[in-house]
Design an enzyme around this catalytic site. Sequence first.
Site, PDB file in Angstrom:
ATOM      1  N   ASP A   1     -23.814 -24.815  -4.910  1.00  0.00           N
ATOM      2  CA  ASP A   1     -24.462 -26.059  -5.329  1.00  0.00           C
ATOM      3  C   ASP A   1     -23.407 -27.158  -5.409  1.00  0.00           C
ATOM      4  OD1 ASP A   1     -27.019 -24.715  -5.822  1.00  0.00           O
ATOM      5  OD2 ASP A   1     -25.954 -23.769  -7.472  1.00  0.00           O
TER       6      ASP A   1
ATOM      7  N   SER B   1     -25.224 -18.799  -5.020  1.00  0.00           N
ATOM      8  CA  SER B   1     -25.660 -20.145  -4.672  1.00  0.00           C
ATOM      9  C   SER B   1     -24.475 -21.102  -4.605  1.00  0.00           C
ATOM     10  CB  SER B   1     -26.664 -20.659  -5.710  1.00  0.00           C
ATOM     11  OG  SER B   1     -27.219 -21.896  -5.317  1.00  0.00           O
TER      12      SER B   1
ATOM     13  N   SER C   1     -28.558 -22.117  -1.462  1.00  0.00           N
ATOM     14  CA  SER C   1     -27.673 -23.130  -2.019  1.00  0.00           C
ATOM     15  C   SER C   1     -28.390 -24.473  -2.003  1.00  0.00           C
ATOM     16  CB  SER C   1     -26.391 -23.235  -1.188  1.00  0.00           C
ATOM     17  OG  SER C   1     -25.757 -21.981  -1.047  1.00  0.00           O
TER      18      SER C   1
END
Length: 353
Positions: free
Chosen positions: A283, A281, A243
């Site tokens: 983000d 991920s 991430s």
Amino acid sequence: MEQPPLPQRPSVPARPRSRDLGIVIGTAAPGPHNAITDVPGVRVGHSTVRREPDVHSGVTAVVPDPVGPRTPLPAGVFTGNGYGKLIGTTQLAELGTLETPVLLTSTLSAFRVADALVGWMLERPGCGEVLSLNPVVGECNDGLLSDIRARPVREEHVRAALDTASGGPVDEGCVGAGTGTVALGFKAGIGTASRVTDLAGRRRTAGVLVQANFGGTLRVLGRALTPSSLGSGTPVPGPDAGSCMIVVATDAPLDARQLTRVARRAVFALARTGAAYSHGSGDYAVAFGTGSPTAGPVADAELGPLFEAVLDGVEEAVLNSLLAATTTTGFGGRTAPALPADRLLATLAAPPR
């Protein structure tokens, strides 16, 4: 009784930063330290938790002064991909205010860190009657190199990061919340950068700090680079295994809606570095403002230079996180190679194939 000495801030690593290598991103000049701490009133502290060979973790604190439930700062948050545990998101989005420092850590330690942050805040001046508090804690999964199930980050580490937070240069790479993170096939960690730009006729600073731990193929000045192409061996696995947490600070007098727009640009900037934005991920970007509300609002039509400053700053901060990191062998004998600065420069100097 003699008082114990204050903790000494570790020295900034000698590994080169992007600008030391002549890699300049964008046209706006950085602040004096090229760090988030160039924004007045913003401090950074780290606490690194390392027990060789299995534990490589820690906590990083971004501390704006003053911040608290009685003195909140305008703030915005943006989620690029929501596979993460950004504690405090809903109230931050609902009210558009930040009332604690922003802390970054390891995924399974995030909840202990949030609890420790609440305890630390309740002891601050003016918080004696506080009955509600929204801690903001972000995380990245450092389980590739660290025994994440051990949950090694504890209250004393959180307090150390908060109590030793300072202005000036910021330690980067394998430190604090970046001790065990990897990105774009290389060992990564904490990175930071800043830009000074003209906004509505006033000089304003935007500073960013990243906890880089995401997949994809590294791009520098438009060139795709891999560990194998730079002679660093096999890339560490997994675009789904990471991430990126981004914290943006600015002294521009923006409201929460405008800061949310700033946070969006911070996540967009990861695409420049080669981010995959994959299924696994998380983000996120949190943006807050320290500018005085009496300075007058900035019109949306005038925000272009600030957006560009944040895009350039995030791109450089990610590269700084890679350049500052060192090759690390961790849990299970897995190794993440450092980005070799000499081979990076040689590759950039060579004509594209």
